[in-house]
Enzyme design. Structure first.
Site, PDB file in Angstrom:
ATOM      1  N   LYS A 278      55.081  54.498  23.885  1.00 23.99           N
ATOM      2  CA  LYS A 278      53.944  54.712  22.990  1.00 23.99           C
ATOM      3  C   LYS A 278      54.042  53.794  21.773  1.00 23.99           C
ATOM      4  CE  LYS A 278      56.205  58.483  20.462  1.00 23.99           C
ATOM      5  NZ  LYS A 278      56.179  59.906  20.106  1.00 23.99           N
TER       6      LYS A 278
ATOM      7  N   ARG B 107      54.408  71.851  17.189  1.00 27.26           N
ATOM      8  CA  ARG B 107      53.277  70.930  17.183  1.00 27.26           C
ATOM      9  C   ARG B 107      52.428  71.269  18.408  1.00 27.26           C
ATOM     10  NH1 ARG B 107      56.004  65.162  15.527  1.00 27.26           N
ATOM     11  NH2 ARG B 107      56.364  65.135  17.774  1.00 27.26           N
TER      12      ARG B 107
ATOM     13  N   TYR C 250      51.119  42.411  -6.473  1.00 23.35           N
ATOM     14  CA  TYR C 250      50.039  43.319  -6.842  1.00 23.35           C
ATOM     15  C   TYR C 250      50.495  44.355  -7.857  1.00 23.35           C
ATOM     16  CZ  TYR C 250      47.300  41.580  -2.893  1.00 23.35           C
ATOM     17  OH  TYR C 250      46.598  40.786  -2.026  1.00 23.35           O
TER      18      TYR C 250
END
Length: 314
Positions: A38, A136, A264
């Site tokens: 995955k 889950r 930044y």
């Protein structure tokens, strides 16, 4: 003249073979091996990883989402693929592409059976996930009767496996919790078998489960992070080989004065005159800004000595 090196991700398939063989050495010969590919094979390349593991005769693949399974099928992967987080809307596509769904709720079970029946399927392979403590996805132990009753009402599907997921198999301080998960899973499996008359494969162990709980290997194990070179502990890491190496080049070096800011939001301000190198990789490439300002590092290979204080990625 050789082409200048740009930012590349090198994947070492020999290291993948090593990790696969090391994990296989922990198993009984009859125990099957499911490779988790995955999330782009944990940030590498799911297609190339799957092709290589297919050559090594891996028994199963697992992906998170249906589209990941489609990508593997389009690349020519023939090995069975378990989709860990399908949705009801994916049912037709799953069947069309010969992908096997993880069924984790009554709604998904009903929806998938409905589509399978509409398509005239018989004994289409599905996998049932039960929750044993990760909390889950998954049916609960009390749902066994309901699941069995629904399965007995159809011939469109059959249960290839039932499985669960260990929450803390890498943490031996949580051994009691893991052992309780194993016992809960065994009780669920026993109840399911006796009430359904089905003998599905059982799988519970992830990478650390393979290493730490050989008594819970059952019919199949699942490994993700171990294949990519991590054993989840200093003791085990030495037996694994990381498969990926991210390389880039220095695009430019700036000389900045004391008190000047870099990047930044002026997150870094120099406290002395410094040299700053910029490399051509950054947030858009998946390298999060949280790794800036002394929270990340690079290894520098130099043709000549140079003094650098920090790197900036773009």
């Amino acid at each position: 003249m050789s082409k200048a090196l740009e930012t590349i991700l090198e994947i070492d398939l020999s290291a993948l073979t090593h990790n696969f063989n090391y994990l296989k050495s922990k198993l009984q010969p009859q125990t099957k091996f499911l490779a988790v590919v995955k999330a782009f094979a944990y940030g590498s390349d799911s297609v190339e990883i799957a092709k290589h593991l297919q050559k090594l005769n891996v028994d199963y693949f697992a992906v998170a989402y249906t589209q990941e399974g489609i990508a593997l099928r389009d690349a020519g992967i023939k090995t069975p693929i378990l989709v860990l987080h399908p949705q009801s809307i994916n049912a037709e596509t799953l069947i069309d592409r010969c992908l096997e769904p993880n069924i984790y709720s009554a709604k998904l079970l009903n929806d998938f059976i409905t589509v399978a029946e509409q398509q005239g399927q018989k004994d289409y392979p599905i996998h049932l996930k039960f929750n044993t403590g990760l909390n889950r996805l998954g049916f609960n132990q009390k749902d066994v009767d309901t699941v069995v009753a629904r399965l007995k009402s159809t011939t469109a599907v059959y249960v290839k496996s039932i499985f669960s997921h260990l929450a803390a198999s890498e943490d031996l301080n949580e051994k009691d919790f893991t052992l309780q998960q194993i016992e809960t899973f065994k009780a669920i499996a026993s109840s399911f078998k006796s009430k359904s008359g089905i003998e599905p494969w059982l799988h519970l162990c992830n990478t650390s489960g393979i290493i730490n709980y050989p008594e819970a290997h059952f019919n199949m194990v699942r490994s993700g992070i171990g294949l990519y070179g991590f054993g989840n502990s200093e003791l085990e890491d030495k037996y694994f080989k990381p498969i990926a190496n991210l390389k880039s080049v220095v695009s430019q070096i700036h000389e900045i004065d004391k008190g000047k800011s870099v990047g930044y939001n002026r997150a870094y301000t120099s406290n002395r005159n410094e040299r700053v190198a910029t490399i051509p990789i950054g947030h858009a490439d998946g390298l999060s800004r949280i790794y800036g300002n002394k929270k990340g590092f690079v290894l520098l290979m130099m043709r000549k000595p140079i003094s650098l204080v920090m790197f900036v990625w773009i």
